[in-house]
Write a protein that holds these residues in place. Sequence first.
Motif, PDB file in Angstrom:
ATOM      1  N   ALA A 118       0.759  -1.280  -0.249  1.00  0.00           N
ATOM      2  CA  ALA A 118      -0.253  -0.069  -0.014  1.00  0.00           C
ATOM      3  C   ALA A 118       0.164   1.537  -0.138  1.00  0.00           C
ATOM      4  CB  ALA A 118      -1.126  -0.141   1.061  1.00  0.00           C
ATOM      5  N   ILE A 119       2.093   1.097   0.773  1.00  0.00           N
ATOM      6  CA  ILE A 119       2.648   2.461   1.029  1.00  0.00           C
ATOM      7  C   ILE A 119       3.822   2.982  -0.387  1.00  0.00           C
ATOM      8  CG2 ILE A 119       2.779   2.566   3.232  1.00  0.00           C
ATOM      9  CD1 ILE A 119       5.279   1.618   3.874  1.00  0.00           C
ATOM     10  N   GLY A 120       4.239   1.998  -0.542  1.00  0.00           N
ATOM     11  CA  GLY A 120       4.945   2.011  -1.758  1.00  0.00           C
ATOM     12  C   GLY A 120       3.885   1.727  -3.017  1.00  0.00           C
ATOM     13  N   SER A 121       2.962   1.525  -3.384  1.00  0.00           N
ATOM     14  CA  SER A 121       2.056   2.174  -4.567  1.00  0.00           C
ATOM     15  C   SER A 121       1.983   3.350  -4.446  1.00  0.00           C
ATOM     16  CB  SER A 121       0.729   1.230  -4.749  1.00  0.00           C
ATOM     17  OG  SER A 121       1.328  -0.382  -5.022  1.00  0.00           O
ATOM     18  N   ASP A 122       1.188   3.990  -3.429  1.00  0.00           N
ATOM     19  CA  ASP A 122       0.550   5.015  -3.052  1.00  0.00           C
ATOM     20  C   ASP A 122       1.842   6.223  -3.718  1.00  0.00           C
ATOM     21  OD1 ASP A 122      -1.173   4.094  -2.478  1.00  0.00           O
ATOM     22  OD2 ASP A 122      -1.042   4.964  -0.208  1.00  0.00           O
ATOM     23  N   CYS A 123       3.137   5.967  -2.309  1.00  0.00           N
ATOM     24  CA  CYS A 123       4.407   6.697  -3.091  1.00  0.00           C
ATOM     25  C   CYS A 123       4.516   6.942  -4.353  1.00  0.00           C
ATOM     26  CB  CYS A 123       5.322   6.332  -2.777  1.00  0.00           C
ATOM     27  SG  CYS A 123       4.812   6.544  -0.269  1.00  0.00           S
ATOM     28  N   LEU A 124       4.686   5.825  -5.415  1.00  0.00           N
ATOM     29  CA  LEU A 124       5.017   5.703  -6.992  1.00  0.00           C
ATOM     30  C   LEU A 124       3.859   6.324  -7.323  1.00  0.00           C
ATOM     31  CD1 LEU A 124       7.146   4.398  -8.482  1.00  0.00           C
ATOM     32  CD2 LEU A 124       5.915   2.193  -8.660  1.00  0.00           C
ATOM     33  N   GLU A 125       2.305   6.080  -7.244  1.00  0.00           N
ATOM     34  CA  GLU A 125       1.391   6.526  -8.142  1.00  0.00           C
ATOM     35  C   GLU A 125       1.576   8.446  -8.100  1.00  0.00           C
ATOM     36  OE1 GLU A 125      -1.588   5.415  -9.660  1.00  0.00           O
ATOM     37  OE2 GLU A 125       0.182   3.792 -10.635  1.00  0.00           O
ATOM     38  N   ARG A 126       2.111   9.090  -7.086  1.00  0.00           N
ATOM     39  CA  ARG A 126       1.699  10.652  -6.819  1.00  0.00           C
ATOM     40  C   ARG A 126       3.222  11.071  -7.162  1.00  0.00           C
ATOM     41  NH1 ARG A 126       0.958  11.474  -2.244  1.00  0.00           N
ATOM     42  NH2 ARG A 126       1.255   9.853  -0.917  1.00  0.00           N
ATOM     43  N   ASP A 127       4.183  10.364  -7.383  1.00  0.00           N
ATOM     44  CA  ASP A 127       5.670  10.641  -7.193  1.00  0.00           C
ATOM     45  C   ASP A 127       6.228  11.448  -6.744  1.00  0.00           C
ATOM     46  OD1 ASP A 127       8.423  10.953  -8.523  1.00  0.00           O
ATOM     47  OD2 ASP A 127       7.167  12.647  -9.670  1.00  0.00           O
ATOM     48  N   THR A 128       6.335  10.793  -4.574  1.00  0.00           N
ATOM     49  CA  THR A 128       6.583  10.948  -3.629  1.00  0.00           C
ATOM     50  C   THR A 128       7.129  10.158  -3.030  1.00  0.00           C
ATOM     51  OG1 THR A 128       6.302  12.773  -2.228  1.00  0.00           O
ATOM     52  CG2 THR A 128       4.254  11.544  -2.938  1.00  0.00           C
TER      53      THR A 128
ATOM     54  N   SER B 185      14.901   2.670  -6.359  1.00  0.00           N
ATOM     55  CA  SER B 185      14.773   1.411  -6.468  1.00  0.00           C
ATOM     56  C   SER B 185      13.010   0.544  -6.924  1.00  0.00           C
ATOM     57  CB  SER B 185      15.341  -0.411  -5.536  1.00  0.00           C
ATOM     58  OG  SER B 185      16.410   0.299  -4.865  1.00  0.00           O
ATOM     59  N   LEU B 186      12.164   0.762  -6.081  1.00  0.00           N
ATOM     60  CA  LEU B 186      10.777   0.800  -6.949  1.00  0.00           C
ATOM     61  C   LEU B 186      10.478   1.482  -8.203  1.00  0.00           C
ATOM     62  CD1 LEU B 186       8.367  -0.303  -5.817  1.00  0.00           C
ATOM     63  CD2 LEU B 186       8.344   2.013  -4.523  1.00  0.00           C
ATOM     64  N   ARG B 187      11.162   2.939  -8.458  1.00  0.00           N
ATOM     65  CA  ARG B 187      10.992   3.198  -9.089  1.00  0.00           C
ATOM     66  C   ARG B 187      11.720   2.651 -10.202  1.00  0.00           C
ATOM     67  NH1 ARG B 187      12.851   9.902  -9.625  1.00  0.00           N
ATOM     68  NH2 ARG B 187      11.141   9.398 -11.192  1.00  0.00           N
ATOM     69  N   ARG B 188      12.691   2.275 -10.027  1.00  0.00           N
ATOM     70  CA  ARG B 188      13.600   1.654 -11.604  1.00  0.00           C
ATOM     71  C   ARG B 188      12.944   0.249 -11.492  1.00  0.00           C
ATOM     72  NH1 ARG B 188      18.511   3.765  -8.681  1.00  0.00           N
ATOM     73  NH2 ARG B 188      18.928   2.240  -7.383  1.00  0.00           N
ATOM     74  N   HIS B 189      12.569  -0.732 -10.521  1.00  0.00           N
ATOM     75  CA  HIS B 189      12.198  -2.028 -11.028  1.00  0.00           C
ATOM     76  C   HIS B 189      10.688  -2.611 -10.599  1.00  0.00           C
ATOM     77  CE1 HIS B 189      16.311  -2.787 -11.919  1.00  0.00           C
ATOM     78  NE2 HIS B 189      16.571  -1.992 -10.825  1.00  0.00           N
TER      79      HIS B 189
ATOM     80  N   GLY C 254       1.279   5.717 -16.057  1.00  0.00           N
ATOM     81  CA  GLY C 254       1.184   7.094 -15.089  1.00  0.00           C
ATOM     82  C   GLY C 254       2.105   7.160 -14.041  1.00  0.00           C
ATOM     83  N   LEU C 255       3.645   6.051 -14.585  1.00  0.00           N
ATOM     84  CA  LEU C 255       4.485   6.489 -13.501  1.00  0.00           C
ATOM     85  C   LEU C 255       5.518   7.343 -14.009  1.00  0.00           C
ATOM     86  CD1 LEU C 255       5.714   2.603 -13.047  1.00  0.00           C
ATOM     87  CD2 LEU C 255       4.290   4.779 -11.993  1.00  0.00           C
TER      88      LEU C 255
END
Length: 350
Positions: A151-161, A245-249, A346-347
């Motif tokens: 949940a926290i990883g998805s939210d941060c990646l979706e909102r780019d923060t 790392s989450l953004r790259r992979h 949307g990434l």
Amino acid sequence: MAKQQDMFADIVPDPTPVDPSATVHDILRTKGGKRGAAAFATRSMPEAGRRAPVDLLAGPRGPRIIAAAAETAESLATTGVQEGTAGYVYSGWCMLGLPYRRPKGAAEQAWRIDTPYAAIIVEGGSKAMDSGGVQNVGVPFGAYARVIQLAIGSDCLERDTREIELGNTAYNVLRRLGLPDGGKVADSVLEQLERLARCRVSFRIGSDTKGFVVNDRIVEAFEYDTDNSRPFIKRLRLSQAYYDSLRRHPVAIDRDAVGRIRNSAMALDVYCWLCYRLPALEEDTPISWAALRAQFGHGVGALKHFKGPFAESLELARSVYPAARFEVVPQGVVLRPSPPPRNRRGLAAA
């Protein structure tokens, strides 16, 4: 068994045989939906040792698999698309996961699992107490820790923060995470959130001589409060290394699917693994029972005790990922090229 059959007394038995390769979604369609599939499973006799979907539905986890698949099918019929709420998981978690249960002894503060191609070490954090002492906080474990991490990883990646606001009350935090908001379960969820926020993780992909390591905290900083004697984390910031790392992979997942299997740690791990492996395949790929046990069988003694629960977790994962194509065979599992559960849209560019 008689009492179970009485629940479906109004359903006329369907004599049409079901092919062993039929998935739970095939059985839902051919047997008239959730109740028809449940009636069929109740009246079926599993073939010992086969572990085909039709056998698994007749077992103890059959009703749960059918219920998750029926909810997925209903959502598909309502929206007209297979995808649910966008979500993402760091690829490292698709190869190695957290403990399924609370580790014992020294493993609660330093837990490790290895496969031939990757390794993970999770170290529990600590916190300073007002009394002047230091309290150890063990490693995160179980299904709720996995749902929180997704949940926290998805939210941060979706909102780019890297930062996420969880809520100003414990109740709001629990609702934000999509997890139970009352009783002892709620306390367990908040505990797992703190364990994740304080732990340090080392992912190594490769070998002793060549590879790649992510070695940092998942969470860099967090703010906490107390609500009716219940401490909770109200906001947090992912570490730069973990976020990068989450953004790259990133691996695309369906968060609605995760919610339907949120009580099974192994099924969540299997689901993420399928989301990672299947879309990348170009041909059928066999995976041996020994390799599967190395990745998913931590805490299981004999291989024979691993096969059944793993096959059930596979079918539970497929109940919420209908496009997943694989087959359980005597030697292990054959993975087949499959579309992802949803597209990466949307990434922000990494």
